[in-house]
Scaffold this active site. Sequence first.
Site, mmCIF file in Angstrom:
data_model
loop_
_atom_site.group_PDB
_atom_site.id
_atom_site.type_symbol
_atom_site.label_atom_id
_atom_site.label_comp_id
_atom_site.label_asym_id
_atom_site.label_seq_id
_atom_site.Cartn_x
_atom_site.Cartn_y
_atom_site.Cartn_z
ATOM 1 N N HIS A 134 -3.571 7.771 2.053
ATOM 2 C CA HIS A 134 -3.815 6.263 1.668
ATOM 3 C C HIS A 134 -5.202 6.068 1.885
ATOM 4 C CE1 HIS A 134 -4.262 2.087 0.599
ATOM 5 N NE2 HIS A 134 -4.219 1.828 1.811
ATOM 6 N N ASN B 263 -10.157 0.259 -0.792
ATOM 7 C CA ASN B 263 -8.754 0.261 -0.249
ATOM 8 C C ASN B 263 -7.661 -0.503 -2.309
ATOM 9 O OD1 ASN B 263 -5.645 -0.101 0.083
ATOM 10 N ND2 ASN B 263 -6.474 -0.851 2.421
ATOM 11 N N CYS C 27 0.629 -1.242 -0.094
ATOM 12 C CA CYS C 27 0.183 -0.121 0.189
ATOM 13 C C CYS C 27 0.657 1.826 -0.223
ATOM 14 C CB CYS C 27 -0.946 -0.039 1.114
ATOM 15 S SG CYS C 27 -1.838 -1.213 0.744
#
Length: 322
Positions: free
Chosen positions: A249, A279, A113
């Site tokens: 994020h 996500n 990520c």
Amino acid sequence: MRRSVLIGTGSALPRRALSNDELAKQVDTSDEWIVERTGIRNRYVAAPDETTSSLGTEAARKAIAAAGIDAGSIDQIVLATATADQTFPASATIVQDALGCNGGIAFDVAAVCSGFLYALGVADSMLRTGMAERALVIGSETFSRILDWEDRGTCVLFGDGAGAIVLEAREEAGDKPRGILTTKLHADGAHNQLLFVDGGPSTTGTVGKLRMKGKEVFRHAVVNLSEVLKEVAADAGIATEDIDWLVPHQANARILDATARKLNLPPEKVIITVDQHANTSAASVPLALDVAVRDGRIREGDLVMLEAMGGGFTWGASLIRM
Ligand code: UT7
């Protein structure tokens, strides 16, 4: 001073949207639980013909068009992904060939990520040291391929997509130079079993599925992110209150709220897309950035902070004057 100036953004999503209600027909969950715990309402899932490289290429084309440049002038592609088309070659080389800018630098970066922040740090360093002039930095993922669709603790959280930016090396002078001002990156491998994939070429010989201890990741995320954001602000000599936009994020709306509170940033300054895209790992920061540039919130001259945290653990933040 030679700096990496952001001159274009783009993004791409798979054709198919998947709502919480639809997901609740496949696994024991509910729209209510997902919205309350994560803020997610929707995600996109790639069809077999939509891949990390095809989504990355589409996002890159839009970023190149926004920058108003010729694709052939790109001499560096850094693509962040944990879901490459193949174990090798790097998906960046597939994007390079699709764009027709063969001959320059092209490689993938694996930091899950945080991958886009790592890719940005690498591309910026190479531009500033003169190894390249124009870079495409891409975050592209097809996490749907590595999800355990029977594990409600993880499959509701992730989605597919891509985001891209074009960076150009320019001489910037004055007290408000455009470009990447500071980037700080970190990793702590002691936690590499809290968020991982249970397969790989050198162990099982399979692709594997994502596994996560969500609560522990959550706890670390809030602490690590607020620390690295303060570190970047201090290095750039600004107060966190001076940031025009935070592009975080997009893992969980509760993490975004907690991080913004710790920095004394009002919610209006935080770009949130987790409700629409879930996500998307390395794609989430450039995807959110592109949304806010295209809807007119983020403009030239704005001070924008990017941040991410993910498997490894890895985490980082970058301050950019647009
Ligand atoms: O991008 C990389 C970084 N990743 C992250 O940042 C993720 C960080 N973690 C999180 O976002 C949160 O920890 C989650 C959203 C994953 C989970 O939220 P939580 O508030 O920590 O819930 P929990 O894991 O403690 O689960 C609470 C309850 C459990 O039931 P019991 O044991 O209390 O009876 C779970 O079994 O919720 C249950 N549960 C679900 N229920 C309905 C877990 N997943 C689901 C689900 N639907 N999808």
